[in-house]
Scaffold this active site. Structure first.
Site, PDB file in Angstrom:
ATOM      1  N   LYS A   1     -36.277 -15.904 -31.585  1.00  0.00           N
ATOM      2  CA  LYS A   1     -36.066 -17.034 -32.497  1.00  0.00           C
ATOM      3  C   LYS A   1     -37.285 -17.232 -33.402  1.00  0.00           C
ATOM      4  O   LYS A   1     -38.410 -16.893 -33.016  1.00  0.00           O
ATOM      5  CB  LYS A   1     -35.711 -18.303 -31.731  1.00  0.00           C
ATOM      6  CG  LYS A   1     -36.858 -19.009 -31.098  1.00  0.00           C
ATOM      7  CD  LYS A   1     -36.523 -20.464 -30.741  1.00  0.00           C
ATOM      8  CE  LYS A   1     -37.824 -21.097 -30.244  1.00  0.00           C
ATOM      9  NZ  LYS A   1     -37.795 -22.510 -30.016  1.00  0.00           N
TER      10      LYS A   1
ATOM     11  N   LYS B   1     -42.821 -21.491 -34.627  1.00  0.00           N
ATOM     12  CA  LYS B   1     -44.147 -21.738 -35.189  1.00  0.00           C
ATOM     13  C   LYS B   1     -45.236 -21.134 -34.327  1.00  0.00           C
ATOM     14  O   LYS B   1     -46.371 -21.016 -34.756  1.00  0.00           O
ATOM     15  CB  LYS B   1     -44.381 -23.230 -35.423  1.00  0.00           C
ATOM     16  CG  LYS B   1     -44.020 -24.143 -34.292  1.00  0.00           C
ATOM     17  CD  LYS B   1     -43.980 -25.603 -34.798  1.00  0.00           C
ATOM     18  CE  LYS B   1     -43.128 -26.485 -33.924  1.00  0.00           C
ATOM     19  NZ  LYS B   1     -42.662 -27.689 -34.595  1.00  0.00           N
TER      20      LYS B   1
ATOM     21  N   LYS C   1     -43.071 -20.484 -21.740  1.00  0.00           N
ATOM     22  CA  LYS C   1     -44.314 -21.054 -22.250  1.00  0.00           C
ATOM     23  C   LYS C   1     -45.480 -20.860 -21.291  1.00  0.00           C
ATOM     24  O   LYS C   1     -46.612 -20.668 -21.711  1.00  0.00           O
ATOM     25  CB  LYS C   1     -44.139 -22.553 -22.553  1.00  0.00           C
ATOM     26  CG  LYS C   1     -43.445 -22.831 -23.866  1.00  0.00           C
ATOM     27  CD  LYS C   1     -43.822 -24.228 -24.353  1.00  0.00           C
ATOM     28  CE  LYS C   1     -43.250 -24.506 -25.742  1.00  0.00           C
ATOM     29  NZ  LYS C   1     -43.622 -25.846 -26.223  1.00  0.00           N
TER      30      LYS C   1
HETATM   31  P1  AMP Z   1     -39.740 -27.799 -31.860  1.00  0.00           P
HETATM   32  O1  AMP Z   1     -40.397 -27.406 -33.108  1.00  0.00           O
HETATM   33  O2  AMP Z   1     -39.778 -26.734 -30.803  1.00  0.00           O
HETATM   34  O3  AMP Z   1     -40.142 -29.164 -31.365  1.00  0.00           O
HETATM   35  O4  AMP Z   1     -38.200 -27.912 -32.215  1.00  0.00           O
HETATM   36  C1  AMP Z   1     -37.713 -28.983 -32.986  1.00  0.00           C
HETATM   37  C2  AMP Z   1     -36.246 -28.815 -33.242  1.00  0.00           C
HETATM   38  O5  AMP Z   1     -36.015 -27.645 -34.045  1.00  0.00           O
HETATM   39  C3  AMP Z   1     -35.407 -28.621 -31.976  1.00  0.00           C
HETATM   40  O6  AMP Z   1     -34.172 -29.292 -32.147  1.00  0.00           O
HETATM   41  C4  AMP Z   1     -35.205 -27.145 -31.923  1.00  0.00           C
HETATM   42  O7  AMP Z   1     -34.039 -26.793 -31.222  1.00  0.00           O
HETATM   43  C5  AMP Z   1     -35.092 -26.793 -33.404  1.00  0.00           C
HETATM   44  N1  AMP Z   1     -35.491 -25.406 -33.647  1.00  0.00           N
HETATM   45  C6  AMP Z   1     -36.709 -24.859 -33.416  1.00  0.00           C
HETATM   46  N2  AMP Z   1     -36.733 -23.552 -33.750  1.00  0.00           N
HETATM   47  C7  AMP Z   1     -35.473 -23.262 -34.200  1.00  0.00           C
HETATM   48  C8  AMP Z   1     -34.841 -22.071 -34.687  1.00  0.00           C
HETATM   49  N3  AMP Z   1     -35.503 -20.918 -34.801  1.00  0.00           N
HETATM   50  N4  AMP Z   1     -33.540 -22.162 -35.052  1.00  0.00           N
HETATM   51  C9  AMP Z   1     -32.853 -23.326 -34.960  1.00  0.00           C
HETATM   52  N5  AMP Z   1     -33.390 -24.473 -34.504  1.00  0.00           N
HETATM   53  C10 AMP Z   1     -34.682 -24.449 -34.129  1.00  0.00           C
END
Ligand code: AMP
Ligand code: TRP
Length: 348
Positions: free
Chosen positions: A204, A207, A121
């Site tokens: 991965k 967003k 990041k």
């Molecule tokens: P975040 O949006 O980064 O706060 O992630 C929120 C949750 O979604 C966390 O548990 C992440 O591990 C999960 N997550 C985010 N992106 C992915 C992805 N591409 N595949 C699986 N889980 C994800």
């Protein structure tokens, strides 16, 4: 779910999602859907919209407020019931920040220096990253430990942060010679713990990817979803008959896993049905399935977003319940550390 981490601590599930940008299919399959499953099993569940985490990178205030409400709507539309789960935003429960500070003093610089997410990041411009971005895993540990949560469902990308949470709990217990914080179990399960980008099967789905074609957003309409799957990168081979045949075919594997996660079946079952067929047949089937699963969530999110005051009320109520759980644990931690705590104790 595996056994409780420590016999003295009963099962309590906690997880958090950042209100930065919209929700993706990766968040839905890797996190939200599994949060709902934990709730449905009757476990005590707390889900937190981590606004204090979001501000580790710049957030436009109006957008942050909107994203917080939209994420709350997303949680509820996906099946989180605020009567059965505690759903709230982090900044309304001061224990997180307070315990986070204490953990800044428990965790070691060397531990945080190893965090790959910070490196990703912060990128090349590390000197200009916020101190919060660096210290963020300590706050995440506080999110979890201020509830004595035992199980944390997350996607694969959060594994390293959960290991740090365990290290903090262990060091605190050791330094103060107590058995106070549970050693947390990560719950990284299922075929969708790492949903990949539709443009590059080695990255991965995120967003923050500059290309909107790389992800399915929970707010995408049916046509957009269909178009994104149609244009998803693949290889020219037909689908194999068994998962072993997906070796070295990251994009194909990703689409098969997404199908399996959406249909609540195994990749084997998907390949039993589609093995030997080309993507010309598989992609439209996947798009139809995704639309069938996501359209109702999408519609419910929009309906909930029509009444932001109701969302705010619900978040406040969740925060009250969360604070009542966090407060005695925070107080006990400060007592252990030797802080004088002489004010009337009311949860904040
Ligand atoms: P975040 O949006 O980064 O706060 O992630 C929120 C949750 O979604 C966390 O548990 C992440 O591990 C999960 N997550 C985010 N992106 C992915 C992805 N591409 N595949 C699986 N889980 C994800
Ligand atoms: N760091 C997580 C993410 O970026 C979000 C998060 C913050 C979290 N606090 C948490 C997840 C506590 C699980 C438990 O996805």
């Amino acid at each position: 779910m595996s056994d409780m981490a420590t016999p003295t601590h009963r099962t309590r599930v906690f997880s958090g999602v950042q209100p930065s940008g919209g929700l993706t299919l990766g968040n839905y399959l890797g996190a939200l859907k599994r949060f709902v499953e934990a709730q449905e099993r009757g476990t005590e569940t707390l889900y937190c919209i981590v606004d204090l985490h979001a501000i580790t990178v710049w957030q436009e205030p109006a957008k942050l407020r909107h994203a917080t409400r939209e994420l709350a709507a997303g949680f509820m539309a996906a099946g989180i019931d605020p009567a059965r789960s505690i759903l709230f935003n982090q900044s309304q429960v001061s224990a997180h920040a307070e315990m986070g500070w204490a953990f800044n003093c428990v965790a070691r610089m060397g531990w945080l220096n190893r965090m790959t997410q910070f490196k990703d990041k912060a990128g090349k411009n590390r000197e200009n990253a916020s101190v919060g971005l660096f210290a963020y895993p300590n706050l995440m540990a506080a999110d979890i430990l201020t509830y004595h949560a035992t199980h944390v469902p997350v996607g694969e990308d959060q594994k390293q942060h959960l290991e740090l949470t365990r290290d903090i709990a262990i060091k605190f217990n050791h330094d103060y010679a107590v058995d106070f914080f549970p050693v947390v179990e990560p719950v990284i399960e299922g075929v969708a713990t790492r949903v990949m980008s539709l443009r590059d099967g080695t990255k991965k789905m995120s967003k923050s990817d500059p290309s909107d074609m790389s992800r399915i957003n929970l707010t995408d309409d049916a046509d957009t979803i269909a178009q994104k799957f149609r244009k998803a990168r693949t290889d020219p081979e037909p689908l194999p008959d068994a998962p072993e045949g997906l070796e070295g075919r990251a994009e194909a594997r990703n689409l098969v896993n997404i199908y399996a996660a959406l249909a609540d079946c195994t990749p084997e079952a998907v390949l039993d049905a589609y093995g030997g067929q080309g993507f010309g047949a598989f992609k439209p089937a996947l798009a139809d399935l995704a639309v069938a699963k996501l359209a109702p969530i999408n519609a419910e999110m929009a309906r909930l977003m029509d009444d932001p005051a109701e969302i705010d009320r619900m978040l406040g109520e969740g925060a009250d319940r969360a604070a009542a759980l966090a407060h005695p644990i925070l107080e006990a931690m400060f007592e252990i550390m030797g802080m004088v705590r002489s004010r009337p104790r009311t949860p904040r």
